[in-house]
Scaffold this active site. Structure first.
Site, PDB file in Angstrom:
ATOM      1  N   ASP A 161     -10.082   3.899   2.032  1.00  0.00           N
ATOM      2  CA  ASP A 161     -10.331   3.267   3.334  1.00  0.00           C
ATOM      3  C   ASP A 161     -11.110   4.193   4.276  1.00  0.00           C
ATOM      4  OD1 ASP A 161      -9.277   0.717   2.937  1.00  0.00           O
ATOM      5  OD2 ASP A 161      -7.248   1.345   3.445  1.00  0.00           O
ATOM      6  N   LYS A 208       0.792  -1.230   0.000  1.00  0.00           N
ATOM      7  CA  LYS A 208       0.000   0.000   0.000  1.00  0.00           C
ATOM      8  C   LYS A 208       0.831   1.291   0.000  1.00  0.00           C
ATOM      9  CE  LYS A 208      -4.171  -0.266   2.202  1.00  0.00           C
ATOM     10  NZ  LYS A 208      -5.240  -0.751   3.091  1.00  0.00           N
ATOM     11  N   GLY A 216      -4.871   1.589  18.257  1.00  0.00           N
ATOM     12  CA  GLY A 216      -3.985   1.209  17.158  1.00  0.00           C
ATOM     13  C   GLY A 216      -3.457   2.422  16.418  1.00  0.00           C
TER      14      GLY A 216
END
Length: 277
Positions: free
Chosen positions: A107, A70, A133
């Site tokens: 996303d 990515k 995260g």
């Protein structure tokens, strides 16, 4: 009659066999009666550039990109959208007719769309968000939450330095919280997001204490195997509105499919079923 080339698309990553994208795009091609194919391709990082230069010559109109490519694909793109630049990763490539490669990141779009569709009363401006995260998915989530008007983001990661890096990139609306204190973030958060792989089948559990969850919080987990993680189960018991992670996968795929095949696909229960096959 002119024989148009059949448009091809696919997903590249390594490994790739687990990807649900082929089922999802295959379903949309079928229900829309489109000629076209979508295939998974396991590509090693050493071959990435060769593949990106060759696929357009084979009739490919674009690709989805997953781990570990990515970040790297952005080096080979001729055009990179602002949001992909901000996130530092691309998940969608469009091979344009003029030969140029266009890189985007959908996303964040998929994340927000999933919340809006499945928690229609969600108000990003109502208070802070807590994000667990600080990896690539977290970057997309943070960018899109800030864009949606969340006043403050409390972020916690097992390795604190990665959360600090996000604060450096995204600025003063982020507050870094130590992982041992992550449970305390939940007491003020009206939006709660797990972007880690903790709680996924085959991964360690998410051990953050959840007794601080507010009843009025919207809680979502990017993990969708299992569909109902411990985070979502406990949030549901606490009276929160919960949104599973499968929808993000479905919605992030919409803009790419539309660009490649010329039809905007619909996310419905049949789409969910196709992705879970």
């Amino acid at each position: 009659m002119s024989m148009e080339k059949i448009p091809l698309a696919g997903v590249i990553g390594s490994p790739i066999a687990h990807s649900k994208s082929p089922q999802l795009h295959g379903h949309w091609l079928k229900v829309n009666g489109l000629r076209g194919h979508y295939i998974p391709m396991d590509i090693s990082p050493n071959d990435l550039e060769t593949v990106l230069r060759t696929l357009p010559k084979m009739g490919f109109v674009g690709l989805n990109v997953t781990v570990p490519h990515k970040e790297k694909v952005m080096e080979f793109a001729d055009l990179v959208t602002d949001r992909a630049t901000l996130i530092g990763a691309a998940n969608t490539l469009i091979f344009r007719k003029d030969g140029r490669i266009h890189a985007d990141n959908t996303d964040g779009y998929g994340f927000i769309q999933n919340l809006r569709e499945n928690a229609p009363n969600w108000d990003p401006k109502a208070g802070p968000a807590a994000v667990l995260g600080a990896g690539g998915a977290a970057r997309a989530v943070v960018a899109s939450l800030l864009d949606a008007g969340v006043p403050e983001i409390l972020i916690s990661n097992r390795t604190r330095v990665r959360a600090e890096a996000l604060k450096t990139d995204f600025g003063k609306r982020l507050t870094v919280v130590d992982w041992v204190q992550a449970g305390n973030m939940l007491e003020e958060a009206v939006t709660v997001v797990n972007t880690t792989s903790l709680g996924m089948i085959g991964k360690p559990p998410l051990r953050v204490p959840l007794d601080g969850l507010r009843k009025d919080a919207v809680v979502t987990d990017l993990v969708y195997a299992p569909l109902k993680t411990r985070l979502l189960a406990e949030a549901e018991e606490a009276g929160c509105v919960t949104v599973d992670g499968l929808g993000m996968l479905l919605y992030q795929a919409v803009p790419g499919f539309e660009r490649w095949f010329g039809v905007r696909p619909v996310v419905d229960s049949a789409t969910r079923a196709a992705a879970l096959r």
